[in-house]
Design a protein around this motif. Structure first.
Motif, PDB file in Angstrom:
ATOM      1  N   VAL A 168     -10.497  -6.059  -5.369  1.00  0.00           N
ATOM      2  CA  VAL A 168      -9.532  -6.565  -5.281  1.00  0.00           C
ATOM      3  C   VAL A 168      -9.044  -7.668  -5.391  1.00  0.00           C
ATOM      4  O   VAL A 168      -9.256  -8.546  -4.831  1.00  0.00           O
ATOM      5  CB  VAL A 168      -9.195  -6.425  -3.529  1.00  0.00           C
ATOM      6  CG1 VAL A 168      -7.789  -6.209  -3.701  1.00  0.00           C
ATOM      7  CG2 VAL A 168     -10.220  -4.583  -3.509  1.00  0.00           C
ATOM      8  N   SER A 228     -16.358   5.220  -4.406  1.00  0.00           N
ATOM      9  CA  SER A 228     -15.321   3.591  -3.549  1.00  0.00           C
ATOM     10  C   SER A 228     -15.231   2.549  -5.347  1.00  0.00           C
ATOM     11  O   SER A 228     -15.451   3.224  -6.117  1.00  0.00           O
ATOM     12  CB  SER A 228     -16.723   2.718  -2.978  1.00  0.00           C
ATOM     13  OG  SER A 228     -17.465   2.778  -3.620  1.00  0.00           O
ATOM     14  N   ARG A 229     -14.462   1.645  -4.575  1.00  0.00           N
ATOM     15  CA  ARG A 229     -14.310   0.742  -5.206  1.00  0.00           C
ATOM     16  C   ARG A 229     -14.117  -0.294  -5.007  1.00  0.00           C
ATOM     17  O   ARG A 229     -13.735  -0.636  -4.346  1.00  0.00           O
ATOM     18  CB  ARG A 229     -12.278   0.785  -5.968  1.00  0.00           C
ATOM     19  CG  ARG A 229     -11.880   2.550  -6.326  1.00  0.00           C
ATOM     20  CD  ARG A 229     -10.104   2.802  -6.754  1.00  0.00           C
ATOM     21  NE  ARG A 229      -9.400   2.093  -7.101  1.00  0.00           N
ATOM     22  CZ  ARG A 229      -9.709   3.032  -9.015  1.00  0.00           C
ATOM     23  NH1 ARG A 229     -10.358   3.505  -8.743  1.00  0.00           N
ATOM     24  NH2 ARG A 229      -8.848   2.212 -10.038  1.00  0.00           N
ATOM     25  N   ARG A 241       0.769  -0.889   0.285  1.00  0.00           N
ATOM     26  CA  ARG A 241       0.064  -0.392  -0.057  1.00  0.00           C
ATOM     27  C   ARG A 241       0.998   0.967   0.150  1.00  0.00           C
ATOM     28  O   ARG A 241       2.198   1.453   0.517  1.00  0.00           O
ATOM     29  CB  ARG A 241      -0.870   0.318   1.408  1.00  0.00           C
ATOM     30  CG  ARG A 241      -2.417  -0.903   1.303  1.00  0.00           C
ATOM     31  CD  ARG A 241      -3.100  -0.797   2.350  1.00  0.00           C
ATOM     32  NE  ARG A 241      -2.332  -1.886   3.887  1.00  0.00           N
ATOM     33  CZ  ARG A 241      -3.350  -2.248   4.465  1.00  0.00           C
ATOM     34  NH1 ARG A 241      -4.522  -1.697   4.749  1.00  0.00           N
ATOM     35  NH2 ARG A 241      -2.869  -2.935   5.098  1.00  0.00           N
ATOM     36  N   ARG A 269      -5.658  -2.313  -3.750  1.00  0.00           N
ATOM     37  CA  ARG A 269      -7.190  -1.436  -3.765  1.00  0.00           C
ATOM     38  C   ARG A 269      -7.556  -2.237  -4.799  1.00  0.00           C
ATOM     39  O   ARG A 269      -7.417  -2.715  -5.493  1.00  0.00           O
ATOM     40  CB  ARG A 269      -7.162   0.674  -3.930  1.00  0.00           C
ATOM     41  CG  ARG A 269      -6.040   0.495  -5.430  1.00  0.00           C
ATOM     42  CD  ARG A 269      -6.069   2.178  -5.693  1.00  0.00           C
ATOM     43  NE  ARG A 269      -5.466   1.924  -7.070  1.00  0.00           N
ATOM     44  CZ  ARG A 269      -5.980   3.019  -7.715  1.00  0.00           C
ATOM     45  NH1 ARG A 269      -6.990   3.062  -7.838  1.00  0.00           N
ATOM     46  NH2 ARG A 269      -5.987   3.637  -8.519  1.00  0.00           N
TER      47      ARG A 269
END
Length: 176
Positions: free
Chosen positions: A149, A145-146, A117, A136
């Motif tokens: 992952v 938002s996403r 990260r 992410r």
């Protein structure tokens, strides 16, 4: 969404191939050394990263001298062994603590697979860290938002990069 996801995953896999090539090569040399020295290559996965352990031990292409790291492994762990640790993130506290304990217990090779990260400060006792690039979600949603992952997917790709490179090194020794 699927088109975006598949395009982004392809980019991550290419980034692992390109940017982690040296780490993969160095790791494979350590793992080949373990195999040639008749040590054990232990695999430990945290959470969904048990998939790496499963692939290494039960997949079509099993890792030579591979074994799952269990509680009993602490008694068997030798300096000639290696431990491949897989976690979602390279800065996962539980995985880092495990790496530290392995190094203190046997001072064998430790290779950590996990996504780095951007905001994380990575301090680890692992000999080598291979960034799985999945830190992410890849698919943006309308609210900012996403989702998606692909940590397990990229970790398995990194595992196969290790497996194939290690096999290539071992083949050279098999021919001699």
């Amino acid at each position: 969404m699927l088109k975006i996801f598949s395009t982004q995953v392809s980019g991550l896999l290419k980034a692992i191939s390109d940017k982690e090539e040296q780490s993969i090569e160095e790791s494979s040399r350590l793992l080949a050394h373990t195999v040639l020295s008749e040590g054990t290559v232990y695999f430990k996965g945290f959470g969904e990263m048990e998939a790496v352990v499963s692939e290494a031990l039960f997949g079509e292409n099993k890792f030579r001298r591979g074994a799952e790291f269990t509680d009993a492994s602490w008694e068997e762990l030798l300096p000639v062994d290696s431990v491949v640790v897989a976690s979602r993130f390279a800065d996962d506290f539980e995985a880092l603590d495990f790496c530290k304990k392995v190094k203190e217990h046997a001072d064998c090779y430790v290779i950590l697979l996990g996504g780095r990260r951007k905001e994380a400060v990575l301090e680890t006792t692992a000999d080598i860290v291979i960034d799985t690039k999945a830190a992410r979600g890849l698919v943006p949603l309308d609210d900012g938002s996403r989702i998606g992952v692909p940590s397990g997917l990229t970790a398995l790709f990194a595992y196969y990069a290790l497996f194939l490179t290690t096999e290539e090194i071992l083949e050279e020794y098999d021919e001699e």
